[in-house]
Motif scaffolding. Structure first.
Motif, mmCIF file in Angstrom:
data_model
loop_
_atom_site.group_PDB
_atom_site.id
_atom_site.type_symbol
_atom_site.label_atom_id
_atom_site.label_comp_id
_atom_site.label_asym_id
_atom_site.label_seq_id
_atom_site.Cartn_x
_atom_site.Cartn_y
_atom_site.Cartn_z
ATOM 1 N N GLU A 72 0.826 -1.206 0.000
ATOM 2 C CA GLU A 72 0.000 0.000 0.000
ATOM 3 C C GLU A 72 0.861 1.256 0.000
ATOM 4 O O GLU A 72 0.563 2.232 -0.694
ATOM 5 N N GLU A 73 1.957 1.228 0.746
ATOM 6 C CA GLU A 73 2.856 2.383 0.835
ATOM 7 C C GLU A 73 3.529 2.654 -0.516
ATOM 8 O O GLU A 73 3.633 3.806 -0.953
ATOM 9 N N ILE A 74 3.988 1.598 -1.183
ATOM 10 C CA ILE A 74 4.631 1.759 -2.499
ATOM 11 C C ILE A 74 3.625 2.340 -3.497
ATOM 12 O O ILE A 74 3.949 3.257 -4.267
ATOM 13 N N ARG A 77 21.745 -17.111 3.900
ATOM 14 C CA ARG A 77 20.337 -17.503 3.941
ATOM 15 C C ARG A 77 19.601 -16.766 5.046
ATOM 16 O O ARG A 77 20.176 -16.407 6.068
ATOM 17 N N GLY A 78 18.290 -16.586 4.827
ATOM 18 C CA GLY A 78 17.494 -15.921 5.846
ATOM 19 C C GLY A 78 16.206 -15.375 5.267
ATOM 20 O O GLY A 78 15.948 -15.482 4.067
ATOM 21 N N GLN A 79 15.396 -14.802 6.129
ATOM 22 C CA GLN A 79 14.125 -14.227 5.713
ATOM 23 C C GLN A 79 14.114 -12.746 6.038
ATOM 24 O O GLN A 79 14.516 -12.337 7.128
ATOM 25 N N VAL A 80 13.664 -11.941 5.075
ATOM 26 C CA VAL A 80 13.585 -10.489 5.261
ATOM 27 C C VAL A 80 12.145 -10.060 5.005
ATOM 28 O O VAL A 80 11.567 -10.400 3.974
ATOM 29 N N THR A 81 11.578 -9.346 5.964
ATOM 30 C CA THR A 81 10.215 -8.843 5.817
ATOM 31 C C THR A 81 10.252 -7.359 5.490
ATOM 32 O O THR A 81 10.871 -6.572 6.216
ATOM 33 N N ILE A 82 9.620 -6.992 4.390
ATOM 34 C CA ILE A 82 9.558 -5.596 3.966
ATOM 35 C C ILE A 82 8.196 -5.039 4.380
ATOM 36 O O ILE A 82 7.156 -5.513 3.905
ATOM 37 N N ASP A 83 8.198 -4.057 5.285
ATOM 38 C CA ASP A 83 6.935 -3.444 5.696
ATOM 39 C C ASP A 83 6.928 -1.964 5.319
ATOM 40 O O ASP A 83 7.889 -1.448 4.728
ATOM 41 N N SER A 84 5.864 -1.275 5.683
ATOM 42 C CA SER A 84 5.705 0.133 5.282
ATOM 43 C C SER A 84 6.777 1.023 5.894
ATOM 44 O O SER A 84 7.272 1.953 5.246
#
Length: 460
Positions: A391-393, A432-439
């Motif tokens: 939504e932010e993008i 390796r890893g997980q990245v969460t992109i939030d607003s």
């Protein structure tokens, strides 16, 4: 003659729109128009020839700002139907003097694309035959044919034994070759020596490339196509001989015939920036003269004419032309009447809203978020986008398009690239890893630039 639409005879306009929906958000009117145009092509193929010849394609004029999907709709339609497709800017023909490039070069470029497509299709059909030929040629190199024994010196049963032993050895080598156990073995094969570059002929009809060499033109002087011995591994030889065999199996006369048929019946020309040539002379000077001149030059190929190409004569009567332009300043009515009449179907594409941007980011098969997830997934990173980030993008893209130049969905590319710049840079070292992109992450990377109107003009 085979119907070029035989594989699409059950594709209804609704199904065509459904296919386009997988890649393009919204723009129902434009999708509907191209779907009807495509279906009408099949309908025309089903008619008797004397009737079909009189049914001309209903060319389409797409009106809308940049970045809303005009080009993508045409390109996806061509991919769906495997049609020869070319996108060309109408303004290209005004670059030199009154008229720049020769307009007939559009058709010459289109037939070249059709030739390449037809060659690829034929090569796909010939894969197994080419592989078998390569196998036999490599076996002949690995195990040269046994010399005939002298009938005086060797009895008949001994000759049969020699031939049987030779056949057994050959079959053993064939098995090893198929299992890729001989890939590193070195062999010596004959390769073609190409000493001369292809020529280009400059003529009044434009630049026409010809794929022949001086040696082929004058074999008596240069001795024709020469070959030389070259040492390489079996793996390299396989690849080289496969390409050579594929070319040997091609019948270029048949390919040219099929390509011309495909171009005439299925060709699509996407004429972009047609609004840039909209304008009439009416006593004006300068660019306006050039604009009307280009329109009049384009008119014959859109109306239907015959263009001479190196592969043969190509009729343009049934090629589908899709014109496109923003028409911010000029209007379709500014085109000369004859050209207006050749684009009877007008569709207006909508500007993209925030909701459209949100859908574009996640829904299409090739959505931007999916692209970045796949790209960074190769480094072992699992990227997750939260709903508020999407939504932010979308909100930023809408705001920047409103305050600056409106470039439609292309704005999403610039924002996404800027937002993920650091992650893309460090991905190789993070592991390796997980990245969460939030607003909040999006805002921290882009907000300062988006808020500065001067900076956003240059960066976003």
């Amino acid at each position: 003659m085979e119907n070029p639409l035989s594989t699409l005879d059950n594709l209804t306009p609704k199904e065509i729109v459904a296919e386009l929906d997988k890649y393009i958000v919204g723009q129902k009117a434009a999708k509907k128009a191209v779907a009807i145009a495509l279906r009408n092509r099949f309908r025309r193929q089903c008619l008797p020839r004397e009737i079909a010849d009189d049914i001309i394609p209903k060319n389409i004029l797409m009106i809308g700002p940049t970045g809303v999907g005009k080009t993508e709709i045409a390109r996806r339609l061509a991919k769906l139907t495997k049609s020869p497709f070319i996108k060309i800017e109408a303004s290209k023909f005004t670059e030199v003097g009154y008229v720049g490039r020769d307009v007939e070069s559009i058709i010459r470029d289109l037939i070249r694309i059709a030739i390449d497509q037809t060659k690829m299709d034929k090569m796909a059909d010939n894969v197994e035959k080419a592989r078998k030929n390569v196998e036999e040629r490599l076996l002949n190199v690995l195990l040269p044919t046994a010399q005939k024994p002298s009938p005086v010196a060797v009895e008949e049963n001994e000759t049969a034994a020699v031939q049987e032993s030779f056949s057994d050895t050959r079959e053993k080598l064939r098995k090893l070759l198929r299992e890729d156990k001989l890939s590193d073995r070195m062999v010596e094969i004959e390769v073609r020596a190409s000493n001369f570059a292809p020529l280009e002929i400059f003529s009044s009809s434009g630049v026409e490339e010809i794929g022949i060499t001086i040696g082929e033109m004058m074999p008596n002087i240069f001795g024709g196509m020469k070959t030389r011995k070259r040492r390489m591994s079996v793996a390299e030889a396989k690849e080289y001989l496969f390409n050579e065999e594929q070319n040997k199996l091609l019948d270029m006369d048949e390919i040219a015939k099929l390509a011309i048929q495909q171009t005439e019946q299925m060709g699509i020309v996407f004429l972009d920036e047609i609004d840039k040539i909209a304008g009439r002379e009416s006593g004006s000077h300068g660019p306006m003269v050039s604009r009307e001149g280009v329109q009049r030059d384009l008119l014959p190929i859109i109306e239907g004419t015959t263009v001479n190409t190196k592969h043969g004569m190509v009729k343009t009567d049934h090629i589908l032309f899709i014109g496109a332009g923003a028409f911010h300043v000029a209007k379709p009515a500014d085109l000369i009447p004859e050209l207006q009449g050749r684009f009877p179907i007008r569709v207006e594409l909508d500007s993209l809203s925030k909701e459209d941007f949100m859908r574009i980011l996640v829904e299409p098969k090739n959505a931007l978020t999916k692209q970045y997830q796949h790209l960074l997934g190769t480094e072992g990173l699992e990227i997750q986008f939260t709903q508020d980030a999407i939504e932010e993008i979308a909100l930023m893209a809408t705001r920047i398009n409103t305050s600056n130049e409106n470039i439609g969905a292309r704005r999403l590319h610039t924002i996404m690239e800027k937002a993920l710049e650091e992650i893309s840079y460090d991905a190789s070292n993070v592991g390796r890893g997980q990245v969460t992109i939030d607003s909040s992450y999006i805002r921290s990377r882009v907000e300062s630039i988006a808020g500065d109107s001067d900076l956003s003009k240059y960066i976003l």
